[in-house]
Design an enzyme around this catalytic site. Sequence first.
Site, mmCIF file in Angstrom:
data_model
loop_
_atom_site.group_PDB
_atom_site.id
_atom_site.type_symbol
_atom_site.label_atom_id
_atom_site.label_comp_id
_atom_site.label_asym_id
_atom_site.label_seq_id
_atom_site.Cartn_x
_atom_site.Cartn_y
_atom_site.Cartn_z
ATOM 1 N N ASP A 86 -14.525 -23.989 1.177
ATOM 2 C CA ASP A 86 -15.892 -23.762 0.690
ATOM 3 C C ASP A 86 -16.037 -22.284 0.308
ATOM 4 O O ASP A 86 -16.065 -21.417 1.177
ATOM 5 C CB ASP A 86 -16.915 -24.158 1.760
ATOM 6 N N LYS A 152 -21.784 -26.835 -3.757
ATOM 7 C CA LYS A 152 -22.459 -26.894 -2.457
ATOM 8 C C LYS A 152 -23.716 -26.035 -2.546
ATOM 9 O O LYS A 152 -23.669 -24.917 -3.055
ATOM 10 C CB LYS A 152 -21.513 -26.402 -1.361
ATOM 11 N N LYS A 182 -22.456 -31.278 -2.647
ATOM 12 C CA LYS A 182 -22.611 -31.222 -1.191
ATOM 13 C C LYS A 182 -23.948 -30.536 -0.910
ATOM 14 O O LYS A 182 -24.150 -29.375 -1.264
ATOM 15 C CB LYS A 182 -21.467 -30.444 -0.536
#
Length: 218
Positions: A86, A152, A182
């Site tokens: 991430d 994300k 996400k």
Amino acid sequence: HLIDISAVRTHHTMSDIEEIVGYAKEYQFINVHVLPNWMKQLSEMLKDVDGVYAGGPVGFPSGAHKTQTKILEAVGLIQDGIEEMDIVMNVGRFKNKEYDYVLNELKQIIALARNAGRPILTKVLIELNCLTEEEADKACEIVVESGADFLKTGTGWVPGDANIERIRRIKQNLKGTGVKVKAAGGIRTREEFDELLAMGVERFGINTQSAIEIVKSF
């Protein structure tokens, strides 16, 4: 298999990581996230666990490290067995409209994951609570161009709610691109989870207690 849980706060220790690995096995959470220095231990703990992946961040939580620092961090994470990376984009440079800088940095990090010789999923964090609507639209473009698997929405370190309507717009922007979403930060309830799921959000970052409560509600 949709929820990532994490122990990425300043005070988290090995016992916190052991605890969330236990929860991940019990409730079949797809991903456990730890801060980079714990990645080696985490990947060891998960190596024989099917369907639970070892995740960690690059440039967390601000995204404002120098590019070479983020690259070095990514290399170390890959060596230590990361399976889902991430990456926090450089939000300050992005807001400064230095799009080439931001994109170039992301591409370099994602290339390392792509060329690791094994599958590593990449997610780019845009920190939605710091962005205007126009900036969020532009961030979607950059994430698509970077080659990441996921966009994300946030780190959970910047205050804000679940941003349901804003995530709906992101899903629209990403339609047909192959980039998944996400949703992370501020998601606390089964209702929020259901609403985001219904709009097609593929992954959730939820604090462990809320995640367990949501799973139990099924």
